[in-house]
Scaffold this active site. Structure first.
Site, PDB file in Angstrom:
ATOM      1  CB  CYS A  93      71.607  25.357  29.324  1.00  0.00           C
ATOM      2  SG  CYS A  93      70.109  24.475  29.072  1.00  0.00           S
ATOM      3  CG  HIS A 141      60.938  21.631  33.272  1.00  0.00           C
ATOM      4  ND1 HIS A 141      61.600  22.826  33.372  1.00  0.00           N
ATOM      5  CD2 HIS A 141      61.733  20.838  32.534  1.00  0.00           C
ATOM      6  CE1 HIS A 141      62.758  22.748  32.736  1.00  0.00           C
ATOM      7  NE2 HIS A 141      62.861  21.549  32.219  1.00  0.00           N
TER       8      HIS A 141
HETATM    9  N1  PLP Z   1      65.457  21.095  24.399  1.00  0.00           N
HETATM   10  C1  PLP Z   1      65.057  22.367  24.440  1.00  0.00           C
HETATM   11  C2  PLP Z   1      64.687  23.063  23.170  1.00  0.00           C
HETATM   12  C3  PLP Z   1      64.999  23.053  25.661  1.00  0.00           C
HETATM   13  O1  PLP Z   1      64.609  24.336  25.690  1.00  0.00           O
HETATM   14  C4  PLP Z   1      65.366  22.362  26.843  1.00  0.00           C
HETATM   15  C5  PLP Z   1      65.376  23.062  28.148  1.00  0.00           C
HETATM   16  O2  PLP Z   1      65.762  24.216  28.225  1.00  0.00           O
HETATM   17  C6  PLP Z   1      65.762  21.018  26.746  1.00  0.00           C
HETATM   18  C7  PLP Z   1      65.800  20.425  25.511  1.00  0.00           C
HETATM   19  C8  PLP Z   1      66.160  20.255  27.962  1.00  0.00           C
HETATM   20  O3  PLP Z   1      65.017  19.857  28.691  1.00  0.00           O
HETATM   21  P1  PLP Z   1      65.142  19.439  30.222  1.00  0.00           P
HETATM   22  O4  PLP Z   1      65.332  20.685  31.004  1.00  0.00           O
HETATM   23  O5  PLP Z   1      63.830  18.759  30.517  1.00  0.00           O
HETATM   24  O6  PLP Z   1      66.276  18.496  30.331  1.00  0.00           O
END
Ligand code: PLP
Length: 388
Positions: free
Chosen positions: A332, A207
């Site tokens: 997040c 995504h």
């Molecule tokens: N790693 C990084 C650097 C990210 O920016 C994100 C999402 O913000 C993730 C991992 C997590 O990915 P997902 O949303 O597909 O769990």
């Protein structure tokens, strides 16, 4: 003429690209069986899954057998950390994980968890520009090091990490260790077959690439031991059990195909728009703090600024009311007013970091979006700022 919603939060999630939606619709049409079965519907699903695996592998410059499909970047990062630490423990090694202070929570919390369970772990500092201090890494590497986790580029600042130097240091000083790079943010912009060539494990999320939410992949080099986190039917060569999301995998493959085909042109166009936005904001807003100094390599879509004296939640809400979507840092932590550990690791003062704004542009960003952001943002910021 109204430009509609000005969406400048592509690092949080990038809208599904029309070409990806079409590829997924085509995959969905007709009966798709369980790819582990043996009848024609199952074989069709298996074929689509393996074609998708081939494309993801080519995007990463890996063998198809190295690619493990999973539910996204978080699961891929968790599997990399728990899986390699689990394998080291299974081999009776009391190892140590080294990881950069700016890793995404998907890595950071996984490392905290293995540390709480007794594994060794050491956080490595970044400089004030946000890039890993490779000298500190070199000093920390020992014969006990099992895993080194350094993301390809940071999600908040967009700063590209010195992955080539990381791999070189690890091979020289701790050849037994595996290198894991979370390439979730870098994937739309950088050629990972080149940039992440030396890493043993690479995480992707669809995504962030204009693919579907809930699909990702971890590439795992055969030289690395990995214990599965999710057990059951033994899918994905015993590395990740569970019936595969074939349509999702097709979406991820279409997203990486588009990203690779358009990388140079889209990257240059988006960087130009980002620079225009940066110039415009710097000239219109007094006392803006540019988080990443000039000359540091940053992903083309990222612009990170701090407005000293502003409360980022207030600014974000007010911008949202005007139809301008940006974030305060990592997606997040949305809703939480906790200080950014990424900015803290870079030595940014709390009162500056509290006014942080992350603009992230993507393939669909236009001149009109930037122009509208330049109308709205300075006015909102000036209105809400308390002190300078
Ligand atoms: N790693 C990084 C650097 C990210 O920016 C994100 C999402 O913000 C993730 C991992 C997590 O990915 P997902 O949303 O597909 O769990």
């Amino acid at each position: 003429m109204s430009v509609g919603l000005v969406y400048l939060d592509h690092a949080a999630t990038s809208p599904l690209r029309p070409g990806v939606a079409t590829a997924m619709d085509e995959a969905r049409a007709g009966v798709l069986g369980n790819p582990s079965g043996s009848h024609p519907a199952a074989q069709r699903a298996r074929r689509l899954l393996e074609e998708a695996r081939d494309e993801v592998a080519a995007f990463l410059g890996r063998d198809p057998g190295d690619v493990v499909f999973c539910s996204g970047g978080t699961e891929a990062a968790n599997l990399a950390v728990f899986g390699t630490v689990g394998a080291a423990e299974g081999a009776g090694e009391a190892g140590e994980v080294l990881w950069s202070a700016v890793e995404h929570p998907a890595v950071r919390e996984a490392v905290h968890a293995v540390q709480a369970a007794g594994a060794g772990a050491r956080e490595l500092p970044v400089g004030e520009e946000g890039a890993l201090d490779v000298g500190a890494l070199s000093e920390a590497l020992t014969e006990r090091t099992t895993l080194v986790a350094v993301m390809t580029a940071n999600n908040e600042t967009g700063v590209v990490q010195p992955l080539g130097a990381v791999v070189a240091a690890v091979r020289r000083r701790a050849p037994q260790a595996a290198v894991f790079t979370d390439a979730v943010q870098a994937a739309p912009w950088l050629d990972l077959a080149e940039v992440a060539a030396g890493a043993d494990l690479v995480a992707l999320s669809a995504h962030k690439l204009g693919g579907p939410v809930g699909v990702g992949a971890l590439a795992v080099s055969p030289r690395v031991g990995l214990v599965a986190r999710q057990v059951g039917g033994g899918q994905e060569r015993e590395r990740r059990s569970g019936t595969q999301d074939v349509v999702g995998a097709v979406g991820l493959a279409a997203a990486v195909r588009l990203a690779a085909a358009e990388r140079a042109a889209v990257g240059a166009r988006v960087a130009r728009l980002r620079d225009e936005l940066r110039r415009g904001l710097l000239s219109a807003v007094r006392g803006l703090w540019v988080t990443v100094p000039d000359g540091v390599e940053v992903l083309p879509g990222h612009l990170h600024l701090c407005v000293p004296g502003a409360d980022r939640e207030e600014v974000l809400v007010a911008l949202g009311r005007e139809g301008v979507c940006v974030s305060g840092g990592s997606s997040c932590a949305s809703g939480a007013l906790e200080p950014s550990y990424v900015l803290a690791a870079m030595g940014v003062e709390r009162k500056v970091a509290d006014g942080s704004l992350r603009f992230t542009l993507g393939p669909a960003t236009t001149e009109a979006h930037v122009a509208r952001a330049l109308e709205v943002v300075p006015a909102v910021v000036e209105r809400l700022r308390r002190t300078v």
